[in-house]
Scaffold this motif. Structure first.
Motif: not given
Length: 376
Positions: A104-108, A201-204, A216-219, A311-314
């Motif tokens: 399971g991953s919250d990022a692709y 997802n939050f920093t994105d 700081a970008g997406v981390v 707009p802030i979605v996981l």
């Protein structure tokens, strides 16, 4: 013989693990395929399955995994299933090295650190399956005495977590909350201490809507230049915010307990985090790889001004292979994923975890992909 499922939770400095185990005494068959009797699981006959299935990853899926555990046990009593909630990063690593049958991953997956190439190699040279199984708003949670309702703009959220807005009665916050008595108290931001897809997802979101403030970008790992308190895993952040006044953090809304959840500005309105509002953003977000037959990952459009969209979605994904080294593992993975993507599985997770069920169209596409899973 039916055994009661056991849940083990532990929060330690370096890891938050949730092991979900279910088992029962079954027959001698290691696996089976059939018409789907014994529960929804695609083309796999869940009642005929037996063996051990181990997966792990995103802590955000904790509540949903508990719901799926109960339903899957009823349909497949011969299977022992374990999900370790070790975080998205460790989940992907353990999937790539073969420790987990799926993750399971919250990022692709991306090629930034060779993860996509590693997963392809693990999956016999075939592109890994990446399908959403869980959609939920990431709530900006807060614990401020006397404040029950809080409006925040994208710029203010970024300013708080970047350490530029440091007091609850700062004018940037006050002007968005007319009539609310904000305390003259220091803000303590709370972030994840572990590598986390929720953080990514939050920093994105912060990077997309307020890149001039959030630099700081997406981390996946919280940047060291920003202060605040830290919690391990989703439950750790919720615990820190719950136990300390004047704190603010971010967490899957389904696990935010009784904490305040800020309304986030979208266009001219402020939208509260909800499953329905989160699900709507998938309708306005493009696919990551339109050319792939097994990748349904999306690039979330955080800058949308569509009414009623949070707009802030996981969006949490299941990472799996289309081909496994043995038929037994293939059948177990196919059966479990078929169950969680079924209407029964999605409704169970929504009822217990508060996430948004996948749309019928998306669920059908995902089920079609799962049906391609096979043995050697």
């Amino acid at each position: 013989m039916n055994l009661t499922p056991t849940f083990r939770r532990a929060i330690v400095p370096s890891i938050a693990a949730l092991a979900l185990a279910l088992s029962a005494c079954g027959g001698d068959d290691t696996s089976g395929s059939g018409s789907g009797s014994g529960g929804e699981g695609g083309s796999v006959d869940l009642a005929s399955l037996s063996g051990e299935l181990t997966a792990g990853g995103a802590t955000s899926q904790q509540s949903a995994q508990e719901a799926w555990l109960v339903g899957f046990q009823e349909a497949a009593p011969g299977v022992t299933y374990t999900y370790d909630a070790v975080g998205s990063g460790d989940g992907r690593t353990n999937f790539i090295n073969g420790g987990y049958a799926f993750a399971g991953s919250d990022a692709y997956l991306t090629d930034d650190e060779g993860e996509l190439a590693g997963a392809t190699e693990r999956c016999a040279g075939q592109a890994p399956i990446e399908i959403p199984d869980y959609v939920s708003p990431i709530a900006v949670i807060f614990n401020v005495p006397g404040v029950d309702d809080l409006n925040l703009s994208p710029e203010v959220v970024a300013g708080i977590f970047a350490g530029e807005i440091t007091s609850w009665d700062a004018p940037e916050i006050a002007e968005l909350n007319d009539g609310v008595e904000l305390p003259s108290a220091d803000i303590t931001p709370v972030h994840r201490s572990d590598e986390s897809g929720t953080t990514e997802n939050f920093t994105d979101y912060l990077d997309a809507v307020a890149g001039d403030t959030w630099t700081a970008g997406v981390v996946e790992t919280w940047p060291g230049e920003y202060g605040g308190e830290a919690g391990n895993g989703t439950s750790g952040v919720v615990q820190v915010v719950s136990e300390n006044e004047n704190t603010i953090g971010y967490a899957d809304a389904s696990q935010a307990a009784d904490l305040g959840q800020a309304n986030i500005q979208v266009g001219e309105e402020f939208v509260a985090p909800s499953a329905d509002a989160a699900a709507q953003i998938l309708e306005v977000s493009p696919r990551v790889d339109e050319a792939s037959d097994v990748n349904l990952a999306v690039d979330i459009d955080h800058t949308t001004e569509e009414a009623g969209v949070y707009p802030i979605v996981l969006v949490s994904y299941i990472l799996a292979c289309t081909q496994y080294d043995d038929q037994a593992t293939a059948d177990l993975v196919k059966g479990f994923l078929g169950y969680i993507l079924s209407s029964e599985g999605q409704e169970a997770a929504s009822a217990d975890a508060g996430n948004a069920p996948l749309s019928d169209s998306l669920s059908e596409q995902a089920q079609t992909i799962v049906e391609t899973i096979s043995g050697p």
